[in-house]
Motif scaffolding. Structure first.
Motif, PDB file in Angstrom:
ATOM      1  N   ASP A  79     -81.266  23.225  20.560  1.00  0.00           N
ATOM      2  CA  ASP A  79     -80.329  22.964  19.458  1.00  0.00           C
ATOM      3  C   ASP A  79     -78.880  23.286  19.781  1.00  0.00           C
ATOM      4  O   ASP A  79     -78.049  23.350  18.897  1.00  0.00           O
ATOM      5  N   GLY A  80     -78.583  23.520  21.046  1.00  0.00           N
ATOM      6  CA  GLY A  80     -77.207  23.826  21.408  1.00  0.00           C
ATOM      7  C   GLY A  80     -76.884  25.298  21.374  1.00  0.00           C
ATOM      8  O   GLY A  80     -75.800  25.702  21.778  1.00  0.00           O
ATOM      9  N   GLU A  81     -77.805  26.144  20.903  1.00  0.00           N
ATOM     10  CA  GLU A  81     -77.592  27.581  20.925  1.00  0.00           C
ATOM     11  C   GLU A  81     -77.901  28.119  22.322  1.00  0.00           C
ATOM     12  O   GLU A  81     -78.417  27.412  23.181  1.00  0.00           O
ATOM     13  N   PHE A  82     -77.603  29.372  22.536  1.00  0.00           N
ATOM     14  CA  PHE A  82     -77.874  30.002  23.830  1.00  0.00           C
ATOM     15  C   PHE A  82     -79.299  30.539  23.848  1.00  0.00           C
ATOM     16  O   PHE A  82     -79.669  31.335  22.998  1.00  0.00           O
ATOM     17  N   HIS A  83     -80.085  30.100  24.800  1.00  0.00           N
ATOM     18  CA  HIS A  83     -81.486  30.496  24.869  1.00  0.00           C
ATOM     19  C   HIS A  83     -81.794  30.988  26.285  1.00  0.00           C
ATOM     20  O   HIS A  83     -82.260  30.236  27.134  1.00  0.00           O
ATOM     21  N   SER A  84     -81.574  32.260  26.526  1.00  0.00           N
ATOM     22  CA  SER A  84     -81.780  32.818  27.854  1.00  0.00           C
ATOM     23  C   SER A  84     -83.232  32.718  28.296  1.00  0.00           C
ATOM     24  O   SER A  84     -83.515  32.299  29.427  1.00  0.00           O
TER      25      SER A  84
END
Length: 217
Positions: A79-84
């Motif tokens: 979704d465009g968020e940061f997902h480490s």
């Protein structure tokens, strides 16, 4: 020795250079030149007491480790968020082509405690930990509402339930679904008792946990 780091880290590095590096030097050179090719990814908690490399006595290059609060895996959500964690999983599957993914939980997990007590100080729903642990909201509410269990029983129960929850989230990733369906990838759950050192593994059919070494652990 230049002291830009705490003394205990410098002392630890000196011990590494004196004792372990001579044994690992050739392996590390090979890894530097040829790259890494671990067969197993471990998703573990960032708790300092539950280091996968120590628990599994792993040498450099043997396991690919990602650590986060409470060893959680979010559902597939580009979704465009940061997902480490999702990014590490993507790298492990597509670049390293790992054959196993292990979700490793542990006893006394602070993140799990936070999920069961979301209003406790110094946490609040608006901080980083609160938002991250909201991934467990549905199961945490169900476990937390069980008045027939003690606080310690609820803690231990959610630590293991969260592992099953993360494995279910792993299966929302298209690559995981495809590779597992082809028999090229296996998913595993494990939990370690940091007090006794006992390791418990999850039965993939039932979801139950049993001691890996039985009474000999």
């Amino acid at each position: 020795m230049t002291k830009f780091l705490p003394d205990h880290l410098l002392n630890g590095y000196r011990a590494f250079v004196d004792k372990r590096l001579p044994q690992e030097r050739q392996r590390m050179r090979q890894l530097a030149e040829a790259g890494q090719s671990p067969k197993t990814m471990v998703i573990a908690c960032c708790d300092s007491r539950a280091a996968p490399e120590t628990i599994f006595d792993a040498a450099p290059g043997e396991i690919f480790v990602v650590r986060n609060v409470a060893n959680l895996v979010p559902p597939y959500s580009p979704d465009g968020e940061f997902h480490s964690t999702s990014a590490a999983l993507e790298f492990a599957l597509h670049a390293l082509k790992v054959e196993h993914v292990v979700v490793l939980g542990h006893g006394g997990c602070g993140g799990i405690h936070a999920a069961l007590s979301p209003a406790a100080e110094p946490l609040s729903p608006g901080d980083f930990i609160g938002k991250w642990m909201s991934l467990l909201d549905p199961v945490a509410r169900a476990v937390g509402a069980n008045d027939h269990m003690t606080a310690n029983e609820r803690q231990a129960a959610l630590e293991r339930i969260s592992i099953r929850h993360s494995i279910a989230n792993l299966r929302t990733f298209p690559a995981v679904e495809q590779l597992e369906g082809e028999g090229a990838l296996s998913l595993h759950g494990a939990w370690v008792d940091i007090r006794s050192g006992e390791l418990w593994a999850m039965n993939p059919e039932t979801g139950d946990f049993s001691r890996v070494l039985g009474d000999a652990a």
